[in-house]
Design a protein around this motif. Sequence first.
Motif, PDB file in Angstrom:
ATOM      1  N   SER A   1       0.826  -1.213   0.000  1.00 40.68           N
ATOM      2  CA  SER A   1       0.000   0.000   0.000  1.00 40.68           C
ATOM      3  C   SER A   1       0.855   1.256   0.000  1.00 40.68           C
TER       4      SER A   1
ATOM      5  N   GLU B   1       0.538   3.928  -3.123  1.00 37.13           N
ATOM      6  CA  GLU B   1       0.331   5.359  -2.911  1.00 37.13           C
ATOM      7  C   GLU B   1       1.466   6.169  -3.538  1.00 37.13           C
TER       8      GLU B   1
ATOM      9  N   ALA C   1      -5.361   3.745  -8.189  1.00 38.86           N
ATOM     10  CA  ALA C   1      -5.925   4.995  -7.663  1.00 38.86           C
ATOM     11  C   ALA C   1      -7.441   4.934  -7.524  1.00 38.86           C
TER      12      ALA C   1
ATOM     13  N   LYS D   1      -8.379   3.791  -4.099  1.00 42.04           N
ATOM     14  CA  LYS D   1      -7.877   4.536  -2.944  1.00 42.04           C
ATOM     15  C   LYS D   1      -9.040   5.262  -2.278  1.00 42.04           C
TER      16      LYS D   1
ATOM     17  N   SER E   1      -2.586  12.011  -0.648  1.00 42.20           N
ATOM     18  CA  SER E   1      -1.512  11.033  -0.527  1.00 42.20           C
ATOM     19  C   SER E   1      -0.391  11.594   0.339  1.00 42.20           C
TER      20      SER E   1
ATOM     21  N   THR F   1      -4.076  10.195   6.481  1.00 40.81           N
ATOM     22  CA  THR F   1      -4.256   9.359   5.298  1.00 40.81           C
ATOM     23  C   THR F   1      -3.391   8.123   5.507  1.00 40.81           C
TER      24      THR F   1
ATOM     25  N   PHE G   1      -1.591   4.372   5.458  1.00 41.96           N
ATOM     26  CA  PHE G   1      -1.184   3.266   4.579  1.00 41.96           C
ATOM     27  C   PHE G   1      -0.771   2.135   5.502  1.00 41.96           C
TER      28      PHE G   1
ATOM     29  N   GLY H   1      -5.621   2.023   3.386  1.00 45.04           N
ATOM     30  CA  GLY H   1      -6.056   3.184   2.611  1.00 45.04           C
ATOM     31  C   GLY H   1      -6.702   2.818   1.296  1.00 45.04           C
ATOM     32  N   TYR H   2      -6.867   1.520   1.040  1.00 44.95           N
ATOM     33  CA  TYR H   2      -7.464   1.045  -0.207  1.00 44.95           C
ATOM     34  C   TYR H   2      -8.613   0.088   0.094  1.00 44.95           C
TER      35      TYR H   2
ATOM     36  N   ASP I   1     -10.565   3.744   7.887  1.00 40.14           N
ATOM     37  CA  ASP I   1     -10.057   4.957   7.243  1.00 40.14           C
ATOM     38  C   ASP I   1     -10.875   6.176   7.663  1.00 40.14           C
TER      39      ASP I   1
END
Length: 268
Positions: free
Chosen positions: A44, A48, A54, A57, A62, A151, A153, A203-204, A224
């Motif tokens: 991840s 990013e 994307a 995401k 980012s 944000t 990851f 984050g995804y 998130d």
Amino acid sequence: MAAPESGLESAWQMLIANFTEFQLATVVTFLLHETVFFLSGLPSLLFERFGLFAKYKIQKKSNTSAYQNRCVLRLILYHVCVNLPVMIFSYPAFKFMGLRSSLPLPHWSVIVSQVLFYFVLEDFIFYWGHRALHTKWLYKHVHSVHHEYATPFGLTSEYAHPAEILFLGFATVVGPALTGPHLFTLWLWMVLRVLETVEAHSGYHFPWSPSNFLPLYGGSDFHDYHHRVLYTKSGNYASTFVYMDWLFGTDKDYRKAKAVDEKEGKCL
């Protein structure tokens, strides 16, 4: 005549023949954790950094490469200076509570039931501990470190103040401490817990994300939201499941935001 050993038991026999239980429960456990954590968390970070996937995401923002590198360097420092010493000094306590590494390995039904118990108990304790960390003083002096990454990851899952590492780490080890597990079960629990928290901070949100298939599982989308809103309104305090936040009403803002997003998506 004795039944032949399975491949897994043969591999385990090789481990316990070449390492002491203390080495396995401390240094080898640490190395296993580091391997699983960084291998599962790096994707991840790279997604990013290079703008991959994307469309999946969750946030448009980012982190810069420098900000990502800062996280990685501090994680290495925390893991070596906090996690490893804790593993070493807690070994006698685990041994007292019944930790063992000898053969035979426990039956699969014992392993599964214990790991499920650990997940449920950890989630319950983590919820209340995490909620406490969002009170004004504890957030300002302790938990705000973890929220430096609004944000997230994958690797940010373990980026936290040393006091928080100890505080919430208790939730992870209390289950095994109560049951006195086999080291194999402890390793499996650790690996699954690491994979879960890394995914929650990735984050995804992919079509194959676990929350799309596992009932009551929170996952990346659920957590998130916790990172991207003001700490007094974030909610979503549980680590793995969603029912604790639902029971105590700490997911209401998240549910409202999800409903708005779904409504707007249908209107497009």
